[in-house]
Design a protein around this motif. Structure first.
Motif, PDB file in Angstrom:
ATOM      1  N   SER A  56       0.817  -1.212   0.000  1.00  0.00           N
ATOM      2  CA  SER A  56       0.000   0.000   0.000  1.00  0.00           C
ATOM      3  C   SER A  56       0.854   1.266   0.000  1.00  0.00           C
ATOM      4  CB  SER A  56      -0.945   0.015   1.198  1.00  0.00           C
ATOM      5  OG  SER A  56      -0.217   0.031   2.399  1.00  0.00           O
ATOM      6  N   ALA A  57       2.135   1.167   0.396  1.00  0.00           N
ATOM      7  CA  ALA A  57       3.014   2.340   0.391  1.00  0.00           C
ATOM      8  C   ALA A  57       4.461   1.874   0.277  1.00  0.00           C
ATOM      9  CB  ALA A  57       2.828   3.145   1.662  1.00  0.00           C
ATOM     10  N   LYS A  58       5.275   2.723  -0.355  1.00  0.00           N
ATOM     11  CA  LYS A  58       6.690   2.420  -0.503  1.00  0.00           C
ATOM     12  C   LYS A  58       7.449   3.738  -0.538  1.00  0.00           C
ATOM     13  CE  LYS A  58       9.922  -0.179  -3.338  1.00  0.00           C
ATOM     14  NZ  LYS A  58      10.078  -1.104  -4.444  1.00  0.00           N
ATOM     15  N   ALA A  59       8.599   3.788   0.147  1.00  0.00           N
ATOM     16  CA  ALA A  59       9.411   4.995   0.153  1.00  0.00           C
ATOM     17  C   ALA A  59      10.861   4.626  -0.142  1.00  0.00           C
ATOM     18  CB  ALA A  59       9.319   5.690   1.502  1.00  0.00           C
ATOM     19  N   VAL A  60      11.478   5.400  -1.016  1.00  0.00           N
ATOM     20  CA  VAL A  60      12.897   5.263  -1.320  1.00  0.00           C
ATOM     21  C   VAL A  60      13.472   6.668  -1.295  1.00  0.00           C
ATOM     22  CG1 VAL A  60      14.608   4.553  -3.019  1.00  0.00           C
ATOM     23  CG2 VAL A  60      12.512   3.218  -2.748  1.00  0.00           C
ATOM     24  N   ASP A  61      14.390   6.888  -0.351  1.00  0.00           N
ATOM     25  CA  ASP A  61      14.984   8.205  -0.159  1.00  0.00           C
ATOM     26  C   ASP A  61      13.865   9.223   0.087  1.00  0.00           C
ATOM     27  OD1 ASP A  61      17.116   9.931   0.168  1.00  0.00           O
ATOM     28  OD2 ASP A  61      17.378  10.296  -1.977  1.00  0.00           O
ATOM     29  N   LYS A  62      13.723  10.236  -0.753  1.00  0.00           N
ATOM     30  CA  LYS A  62      12.716  11.280  -0.538  1.00  0.00           C
ATOM     31  C   LYS A  62      11.461  11.072  -1.383  1.00  0.00           C
ATOM     32  CE  LYS A  62      16.144  14.698   0.706  1.00  0.00           C
ATOM     33  NZ  LYS A  62      16.730  16.002   0.437  1.00  0.00           N
ATOM     34  N   VAL A  63      11.402   9.945  -2.083  1.00  0.00           N
ATOM     35  CA  VAL A  63      10.252   9.676  -2.949  1.00  0.00           C
ATOM     36  C   VAL A  63       9.398   8.592  -2.307  1.00  0.00           C
ATOM     37  CG1 VAL A  63       9.528   8.881  -5.233  1.00  0.00           C
ATOM     38  CG2 VAL A  63      11.603  10.259  -4.983  1.00  0.00           C
ATOM     39  N   SER A  64       8.102   8.845  -2.235  1.00  0.00           N
ATOM     40  CA  SER A  64       7.198   7.826  -1.699  1.00  0.00           C
ATOM     41  C   SER A  64       5.987   7.676  -2.613  1.00  0.00           C
ATOM     42  CB  SER A  64       6.753   8.181  -0.284  1.00  0.00           C
ATOM     43  OG  SER A  64       5.944   9.330  -0.304  1.00  0.00           O
ATOM     44  N   THR A  65       5.462   6.482  -2.608  1.00  0.00           N
ATOM     45  CA  THR A  65       4.289   6.161  -3.411  1.00  0.00           C
ATOM     46  C   THR A  65       3.349   5.344  -2.553  1.00  0.00           C
ATOM     47  OG1 THR A  65       5.651   6.044  -5.402  1.00  0.00           O
ATOM     48  CG2 THR A  65       3.499   5.011  -5.514  1.00  0.00           C
ATOM     49  N   SER A  66       2.068   5.603  -2.698  1.00  0.00           N
ATOM     50  CA  SER A  66       1.089   4.769  -2.001  1.00  0.00           C
ATOM     51  C   SER A  66      -0.024   4.415  -2.982  1.00  0.00           C
ATOM     52  CB  SER A  66       0.528   5.483  -0.770  1.00  0.00           C
ATOM     53  OG  SER A  66      -0.159   6.656  -1.139  1.00  0.00           O
TER      54      SER A  66
END
Length: 131
Positions: A80-90
């Motif tokens: 439902s959510a993923k973050a890599v460094d300063k970028v996140s997606t849900s």
């Protein structure tokens, strides 16, 4: 239903190193016992193929985990959510999962199978001499 026909209908499973004929045949056999041909009629093969694709997808996840020292068979739900460094997606996982779908929601193939299976199981059924 044969592995050859399955691969023709679902070309994403053509790699024999990932999906052997033996593995495909095993899941085709399991799937055939889960899809009632009297209810599915002309859609029987697609039901069998969707169940097979669902199980093959999960099997590859397990093989991939084991190949890198992970534990195969660990259950995880949709991301439902993923973050890599300063970028996140849900993601809105409720838009892509079926209510009370459980195990079948683990792949798109399973969700498609379950949505069709629920329609095939609805209502009464007349039995004739063939079923």
């Amino acid at each position: 239903m044969t592995p050859t026909q399955f691969r023709s209908d679902f070309p994403e499973f053509t790699d024999p190193t990932k999906y052997s004929d033996t593995l495909i045949q095993m899941w085709l056999t399991v799937a055939a016992s889960l899809v009632n041909g009297c209810r599915w009629m002309e859609l029987t093969n697609i039901g069998i193929e969707l169940v097979t694709a669902h199980h093959l997808t999960i099997a590859l996840r397990d093989q991939t985990a084991a190949a890198v020292g992970g534990i195969p068979g660990v259950m995880t739900g949709p991301t439902s959510a993923k973050a890599v460094d300063k970028v996140s997606t849900s993601y809105d996982t409720s838009a892509a999962t079926l209510e009370n779908g459980g195990f079948w929601n683990l792949t798109s193939y399973g969700a498609r199978y379950l949505s069709l299976a629920r329609m095939m199981g609805a209502g009464g059924m007349q039995i004739n001499g063939n079923c």
